[in-house]
Design an enzyme around this catalytic site. Structure first.
Site, mmCIF file in Angstrom:
data_model
loop_
_atom_site.group_PDB
_atom_site.id
_atom_site.type_symbol
_atom_site.label_atom_id
_atom_site.label_comp_id
_atom_site.label_asym_id
_atom_site.label_seq_id
_atom_site.Cartn_x
_atom_site.Cartn_y
_atom_site.Cartn_z
ATOM 1 N N ASP A 54 -10.879 18.914 38.322
ATOM 2 C CA ASP A 54 -11.269 19.495 39.384
ATOM 3 C C ASP A 54 -9.891 20.546 39.635
ATOM 4 O O ASP A 54 -9.543 21.578 39.918
ATOM 5 C CB ASP A 54 -10.910 18.535 40.847
ATOM 6 N N ALA A 168 -11.433 15.706 48.949
ATOM 7 C CA ALA A 168 -10.315 15.384 48.283
ATOM 8 C C ALA A 168 -8.951 14.734 49.459
ATOM 9 O O ALA A 168 -8.923 13.638 49.369
ATOM 10 C CB ALA A 168 -10.402 17.126 48.425
#
Length: 270
Positions: A54, A168
């Site tokens: 990511d 996140a």
């Protein structure tokens, strides 16, 4: 020959050995299918394939100024929430891409206008933009929403997340998971102080995408404010005001037809 003839695909990779090897194999397979893979990033390309995790995915977007090109990720990292494809699925991915078995998802970005005494700077975030204390210091922020005073915050900071960023840093702060098809922002406190002296919201606040959030720091230590965009720190002297809103810019993410956000959430978090 598949229908890749003359179509340009950029491959961007981090430096991990598994990523470099995956990129090498991927390049061979794409060229065999008729695609052109340039040695340098081509802003006129048809697709970006990011090999990594990511973090690599986010860096690719930032370093290339959020190009108007769809991006897809091949996960050689850990969580891989943005990454769509595993290294063992390269042939399947090329086949489905060549057949057009995919959709393009627009991810809205959050923008911050950071104004100091001398000038203003614009920053963009895919996941979030956070305002934090430098050197782990407590900070005090006056926050307004659409020109109405919201709170005087005291604590480690506040984070403004997009729907894409809800899974996140926002999630680790116990913010809400938001379906990326929704258009909104989430204001999430970072270690808020709630005492008789300081009263801060302790849960996240969901606001419409049309909202403007304004933050006015109170300085008790010189230059004690950090602005963090997707994990990248920015420090400016004498910040007077920070305005946050949804940007008109978008990141285009390629999703295969079998992509399901909530299955992804269950796979990664349960």
């Amino acid at each position: 020959m598949l229908k890749g003839e003359n179509r340009i695909i950029n491959i961007v990779s981090n430096d991990r050995p598994i990523s470099r090897e995956t990129s090498r194999v991927l390049k061979q397979k794409l060229e065999k299918a008729g695609y052109y893979v340039p040695t340098e990033f081509d802003s006129e390309g048809d697709l970006i394939i990011c090999v990594g995790g990511d973090g690599s995915f986010l860096r690719t977007l930032h370093e290339n100024n959020f190009p108007n090109i769809p991006i897809v990720g091949i996960n050689t990292g850990h969580l891989g929430f943005f990454q769509e494809v595993s290294p063992y699925q390269l042939d399947e991915f090329i086949f489905l891409y060549s057949k057009g078995e995919y959709t393009i998802q627009d991810l809205k970005l959050v923008e911050a206008l950071v104004c100091t005494k001398s000038h203003c700077i614009e920053l963009l975030g895919v996941n979030e933009i956070s305002i934090k204390g430098d050197k782990s210091r407590t900070i005090h922020l006056n926050i307004s929403l659409d020109n109405s005073f919201l709170e005087k915050f005291s604590g480690d900071g506040v984070l403004v997340a997009t729907p894409a960023g809800s899974t996140a840093y926002n999630y680790s702060l116990r913010g809400s998971i938001v379906d990326p098809r929704l258009s909104l922002m989430q204001i999430t406190p970072i270690a808020p102080i709630t005492t008789t002296a300081y009263r801060s919201f302790t849960s996240s606040i969901i606001v419409p995408e049309t909202s403007t959030i304004k933050v006015y720091p109170e300085y008790r230590f010189e230059n004690s404010i950090l602005i963090v965009t997707d994990g990248e720190e920015h420090k400016y002297d004498e910040i007077e005001e920070i305005q946050l809103r949804m940007s008109s810019l978008k990141a285009q993410v390629l999703r295969l037809k079998n992509y399901d956000f909530w299955n992804k959430v269950k796979e990664k978090f349960l």
